[in-house]
Motif scaffolding. Structure first.
Motif, PDB file in Angstrom:
ATOM      1  N   GLY A   1       1.111  -1.003  -0.057  1.00  0.00           N
ATOM      2  CA  GLY A   1       0.212   0.381  -0.184  1.00  0.00           C
ATOM      3  C   GLY A   1       0.445   0.983   0.443  1.00  0.00           C
ATOM      4  N   VAL A   2       2.014   0.905   0.384  1.00  0.00           N
ATOM      5  CA  VAL A   2       2.349   2.284   0.860  1.00  0.00           C
ATOM      6  C   VAL A   2       3.645   2.613  -0.538  1.00  0.00           C
ATOM      7  CG1 VAL A   2       5.414   3.519   1.522  1.00  0.00           C
ATOM      8  CG2 VAL A   2       2.906   2.541   3.199  1.00  0.00           C
ATOM      9  N   ALA A   3       3.865   1.508  -0.908  1.00  0.00           N
ATOM     10  CA  ALA A   3       5.132   1.950  -2.369  1.00  0.00           C
ATOM     11  C   ALA A   3       3.941   1.943  -3.555  1.00  0.00           C
ATOM     12  CB  ALA A   3       5.415   0.373  -2.770  1.00  0.00           C
ATOM     13  N   THR A   4       1.750   1.641  -3.459  1.00  0.00           N
ATOM     14  CA  THR A   4       0.719   2.447  -4.327  1.00  0.00           C
ATOM     15  C   THR A   4       1.181   3.754  -4.384  1.00  0.00           C
ATOM     16  OG1 THR A   4       0.186  -0.209  -4.494  1.00  0.00           O
ATOM     17  CG2 THR A   4      -0.933   1.722  -5.186  1.00  0.00           C
ATOM     18  N   ALA A   5       1.354   4.447  -3.151  1.00  0.00           N
ATOM     19  CA  ALA A   5       1.275   5.735  -2.455  1.00  0.00           C
ATOM     20  C   ALA A   5       1.930   6.132  -3.244  1.00  0.00           C
ATOM     21  CB  ALA A   5       0.759   5.467  -1.134  1.00  0.00           C
ATOM     22  N   PHE A   6       2.663   6.065  -3.288  1.00  0.00           N
ATOM     23  CA  PHE A   6       4.463   7.043  -3.837  1.00  0.00           C
ATOM     24  C   PHE A   6       3.745   6.716  -5.156  1.00  0.00           C
ATOM     25  CE2 PHE A   6       5.910   6.223   0.560  1.00  0.00           C
ATOM     26  CZ  PHE A   6       7.540   7.124   0.177  1.00  0.00           C
ATOM     27  N   LEU A   7       4.282   5.777  -5.955  1.00  0.00           N
ATOM     28  CA  LEU A   7       3.675   5.990  -6.956  1.00  0.00           C
ATOM     29  C   LEU A   7       2.074   6.188  -7.837  1.00  0.00           C
ATOM     30  CD1 LEU A   7       4.921   4.993 -10.618  1.00  0.00           C
ATOM     31  CD2 LEU A   7       3.934   2.959 -10.090  1.00  0.00           C
ATOM     32  N   GLY A   8       1.160   6.175  -6.816  1.00  0.00           N
ATOM     33  CA  GLY A   8      -0.286   6.490  -7.097  1.00  0.00           C
ATOM     34  C   GLY A   8      -0.113   8.244  -7.456  1.00  0.00           C
ATOM     35  N   ARG A   9       0.173   8.974  -5.945  1.00  0.00           N
ATOM     36  CA  ARG A   9       0.403  10.064  -6.163  1.00  0.00           C
ATOM     37  C   ARG A   9       0.708  11.306  -7.325  1.00  0.00           C
ATOM     38  NH1 ARG A   9       0.430  13.961  -2.758  1.00  0.00           N
ATOM     39  NH2 ARG A   9      -0.236  12.937  -0.522  1.00  0.00           N
ATOM     40  N   ARG A  10       2.478  10.157  -8.323  1.00  0.00           N
ATOM     41  CA  ARG A  10       2.575  11.360  -8.842  1.00  0.00           C
ATOM     42  C   ARG A  10       1.666  10.715 -10.719  1.00  0.00           C
ATOM     43  NH1 ARG A  10       5.481   9.927  -4.877  1.00  0.00           N
ATOM     44  NH2 ARG A  10       7.382  11.148  -4.590  1.00  0.00           N
ATOM     45  N   MET A  11       0.326   9.419 -10.107  1.00  0.00           N
ATOM     46  CA  MET A  11      -0.191   9.508 -11.480  1.00  0.00           C
ATOM     47  C   MET A  11      -1.353   9.927 -11.308  1.00  0.00           C
ATOM     48  SD  MET A  11       1.402   5.767 -11.884  1.00  0.00           S
ATOM     49  CE  MET A  11       0.896   5.634 -13.655  1.00  0.00           C
ATOM     50  N   VAL A  12      -1.780  10.051 -10.298  1.00  0.00           N
ATOM     51  CA  VAL A  12      -3.324  11.237  -9.838  1.00  0.00           C
ATOM     52  C   VAL A  12      -3.498  12.608 -10.249  1.00  0.00           C
ATOM     53  CG1 VAL A  12      -3.395   8.811  -8.322  1.00  0.00           C
ATOM     54  CG2 VAL A  12      -3.193  11.628  -7.315  1.00  0.00           C
ATOM     55  N   GLY A  13      -2.658  13.190 -10.793  1.00  0.00           N
ATOM     56  CA  GLY A  13      -2.779  14.659 -10.742  1.00  0.00           C
ATOM     57  C   GLY A  13      -3.894  14.967  -9.960  1.00  0.00           C
ATOM     58  N   ASP A  14      -4.460  16.002 -10.795  1.00  0.00           N
ATOM     59  CA  ASP A  14      -5.230  15.976 -10.134  1.00  0.00           C
ATOM     60  C   ASP A  14      -6.264  15.926  -8.571  1.00  0.00           C
ATOM     61  OD1 ASP A  14      -4.408  18.903 -10.110  1.00  0.00           O
ATOM     62  OD2 ASP A  14      -5.256  19.484 -11.725  1.00  0.00           O
ATOM     63  N   SER A  15      -6.732  14.355  -9.504  1.00  0.00           N
ATOM     64  CA  SER A  15      -7.952  13.647  -8.418  1.00  0.00           C
ATOM     65  C   SER A  15      -7.227  12.944  -7.559  1.00  0.00           C
ATOM     66  CB  SER A  15      -7.904  12.434  -9.333  1.00  0.00           C
ATOM     67  OG  SER A  15      -8.754  11.157  -9.770  1.00  0.00           O
ATOM     68  N   GLN A  16      -9.070  12.782  -6.790  1.00  0.00           N
ATOM     69  CA  GLN A  16      -8.591  12.326  -5.187  1.00  0.00           C
ATOM     70  C   GLN A  16      -8.214  10.648  -5.162  1.00  0.00           C
ATOM     71  OE1 GLN A  16      -8.570  13.498  -2.362  1.00  0.00           O
ATOM     72  NE2 GLN A  16      -7.940  14.997  -3.287  1.00  0.00           N
TER      73      GLN A  16
ATOM     74  N   GLY B   1      -1.873   1.451   4.896  1.00  0.00           N
ATOM     75  CA  GLY B   1      -0.509   1.394   3.854  1.00  0.00           C
ATOM     76  C   GLY B   1      -0.369   2.342   3.052  1.00  0.00           C
ATOM     77  N   ILE B   2      -1.746   2.485   1.764  1.00  0.00           N
ATOM     78  CA  ILE B   2      -1.871   4.007   1.513  1.00  0.00           C
ATOM     79  C   ILE B   2      -1.754   5.147   2.047  1.00  0.00           C
ATOM     80  CG2 ILE B   2      -3.718   4.770  -0.081  1.00  0.00           C
ATOM     81  CD1 ILE B   2      -3.830   2.325  -1.427  1.00  0.00           C
ATOM     82  N   PRO B   3      -2.679   5.353   3.468  1.00  0.00           N
ATOM     83  CA  PRO B   3      -2.803   6.426   3.880  1.00  0.00           C
ATOM     84  C   PRO B   3      -1.055   6.957   4.314  1.00  0.00           C
ATOM     85  CG  PRO B   3      -4.640   5.355   4.576  1.00  0.00           C
ATOM     86  CD  PRO B   3      -4.145   4.176   3.700  1.00  0.00           C
ATOM     87  N   MET B   4      -0.593   5.767   4.773  1.00  0.00           N
ATOM     88  CA  MET B   4       1.080   5.591   5.405  1.00  0.00           C
ATOM     89  C   MET B   4       1.534   6.793   4.046  1.00  0.00           C
ATOM     90  SD  MET B   4       1.257   2.766   7.791  1.00  0.00           S
ATOM     91  CE  MET B   4       3.249   3.027   7.788  1.00  0.00           C
ATOM     92  N   GLY B   5       1.466   5.927   3.263  1.00  0.00           N
ATOM     93  CA  GLY B   5       2.650   6.576   1.378  1.00  0.00           C
ATOM     94  C   GLY B   5       2.136   7.541   1.317  1.00  0.00           C
ATOM     95  N   LEU B   6       0.753   8.005   1.747  1.00  0.00           N
ATOM     96  CA  LEU B   6       0.141   9.775   1.244  1.00  0.00           C
ATOM     97  C   LEU B   6       0.614  10.357   2.288  1.00  0.00           C
ATOM     98  CD1 LEU B   6      -3.757   8.764  -0.026  1.00  0.00           C
ATOM     99  CD2 LEU B   6      -1.905   9.140  -1.797  1.00  0.00           C
ATOM    100  N   GLY B   7       0.879  10.124   3.287  1.00  0.00           N
ATOM    101  CA  GLY B   7       0.925  10.839   4.198  1.00  0.00           C
ATOM    102  C   GLY B   7       2.560  11.216   4.458  1.00  0.00           C
ATOM    103  N   TRP B   8       3.094  10.669   3.694  1.00  0.00           N
ATOM    104  CA  TRP B   8       4.930  11.134   3.920  1.00  0.00           C
ATOM    105  C   TRP B   8       5.863  11.348   2.465  1.00  0.00           C
ATOM    106  CZ3 TRP B   8       5.603   4.570   5.443  1.00  0.00           C
ATOM    107  CH2 TRP B   8       5.406   4.606   6.542  1.00  0.00           C
ATOM    108  N   THR B   9       4.566  11.432   1.800  1.00  0.00           N
ATOM    109  CA  THR B   9       4.434  11.279   0.687  1.00  0.00           C
ATOM    110  C   THR B   9       3.798  13.161   0.341  1.00  0.00           C
ATOM    111  OG1 THR B   9       3.058  10.753  -0.836  1.00  0.00           O
ATOM    112  CG2 THR B   9       5.120   9.363  -0.812  1.00  0.00           C
ATOM    113  N   LYS B  10       3.392  13.788   1.358  1.00  0.00           N
ATOM    114  CA  LYS B  10       2.425  14.982   1.001  1.00  0.00           C
ATOM    115  C   LYS B  10       3.828  16.120   0.832  1.00  0.00           C
ATOM    116  CE  LYS B  10       1.145  15.987   5.478  1.00  0.00           C
ATOM    117  NZ  LYS B  10      -0.066  15.893   6.521  1.00  0.00           N
ATOM    118  N   PRO B  11       3.132  17.231   0.591  1.00  0.00           N
ATOM    119  CA  PRO B  11       4.419  18.434   0.198  1.00  0.00           C
ATOM    120  C   PRO B  11       4.346  19.036   1.779  1.00  0.00           C
ATOM    121  CG  PRO B  11       2.388  19.112  -1.489  1.00  0.00           C
ATOM    122  CD  PRO B  11       2.326  17.208  -0.542  1.00  0.00           C
TER     123      PRO B  11
END
Length: 271
Positions: free
Chosen positions: A187-202, A256-266
């Motif tokens: 989940g963390v890995a998915t969030a790391f890559l996904g954040r760079r791919m979702v654009g303006d989408s939630q 995992g995904i919320p953790m990854g999103l939190g670690w990669t947020k500006p």
């Protein structure tokens, strides 16, 4: 909510509430062997087990909505994942499934069902909580369905392959901690890559992506392996993604995904 004490208080109270909600669900999952079955179909009364688990998840989703309103949607879903982890940690493993006479096919279908449930609960939590501040809503004032399904969200589906890889590499035995841990890493890995791919989408669709991708991998294994499940398990012939049970994958992903999103947020966002 920017006060650190208030944020952590809401977080811990939310986790505690989800744990208390899920504990009474465990007896409904009891199998003929006297322990909580690894899937609903292993329970003595499968329909009752599925209903109890569904109701428990619905209450945890409501708690996640409250936490999401007070903090943000990602934290709310993390709380929901902690609630599911209670069921995961106390339920059976692939060994129980094998010796209960299970096959891989219903396990794969239940994982895919969990991907739909995770998508539904994620959509509800984001709808109630509002968008993440560092990922503004794609269609302000538009239909919410366009926030869930759009070209950016669809492109981010590829990030789910990282979760499959994580399960393959890290989930090597029937141990629960290993299964949940591998799903969290995925989940963390998915969030790391996904954040760079979702654009303006939630990242609503992104939340369900790892569960869906692993379910597809399990489905492929179910059709590829011809030997009985108990024989394959004894011979350690299962790939890592089939060592984990459906609720392990759902719980680990929502943690995992919320953790990854939190670690990669500006750094400048105050979510």
């Amino acid at each position: 909510m920017q006060n650190p004490f208030a944020r952590y208080s809401v977080l811990f109270l939310g986790i505690a509430a989800c744990i208390l909600v899920m504990l009474p669900v465990l007896p409904f999952l009891a199998s003929a062997r006297g322990v909580a079955g690894p899937t609903c179909t292993d329970a003595v009364h499968p329909a009752t087990a599925a209903l109890a688990l569904g109701l428990g998840s619905a209450v945890c989703c409501a708690i996640a909505c409250v936490v999401g309103r007070l903090i943000n949607a990602a934290v709310g879903l993390f709380v929901l994942g902690c609630g599911l982890a209670v069921i995961s940690g106390q339920s059976g493993t692939i060994l129980d499934a094998a010796f209960d006479g299970d096959s891989l096919l219903p396990i794969a279908f239940e994982t895919l069902a969990w991907s739909a449930a995770v998508l539904l609960m994620s959509g509800i939590v984001f709808r109630v909580s509002g968008p993440l501040l560092d990922l503004p809503a794609r269609t302000k004032g538009g239909a919410f369905i366009h926030e869930v399904f759009n070209s950016d969200a669809g492109r981010a589906l590829a990030a789910g392959l990282l979760a499959v890889a994580a399960m393959y590499l890290l989930s090597r035995t029937e141990l629960k901690g290993q299964a949940i841990g591998a799903a969290v890493v995925g989940g963390v890995a998915t969030a790391f890559l996904g954040r760079r791919m979702v654009g303006d989408s939630q990242p609503i669709l992104l939340m369900a992506t790892p569960v869906f991708a692993i379910g597809i991998a399990q489905l492929f294994t179910a059709y590829a392996l011809k030997a009985p499940l108990d024989q394959v398990v004894v011979q350690r012939g299962l790939p890592g993604w089939s060592m984990a049970m459906p609720v392990d994958i759902a719980a680990g992903t929502l943690i995992g995904i919320p953790m990854g999103l939190g670690w990669t947020k500006p750094a400048e966002t105050d979510e």
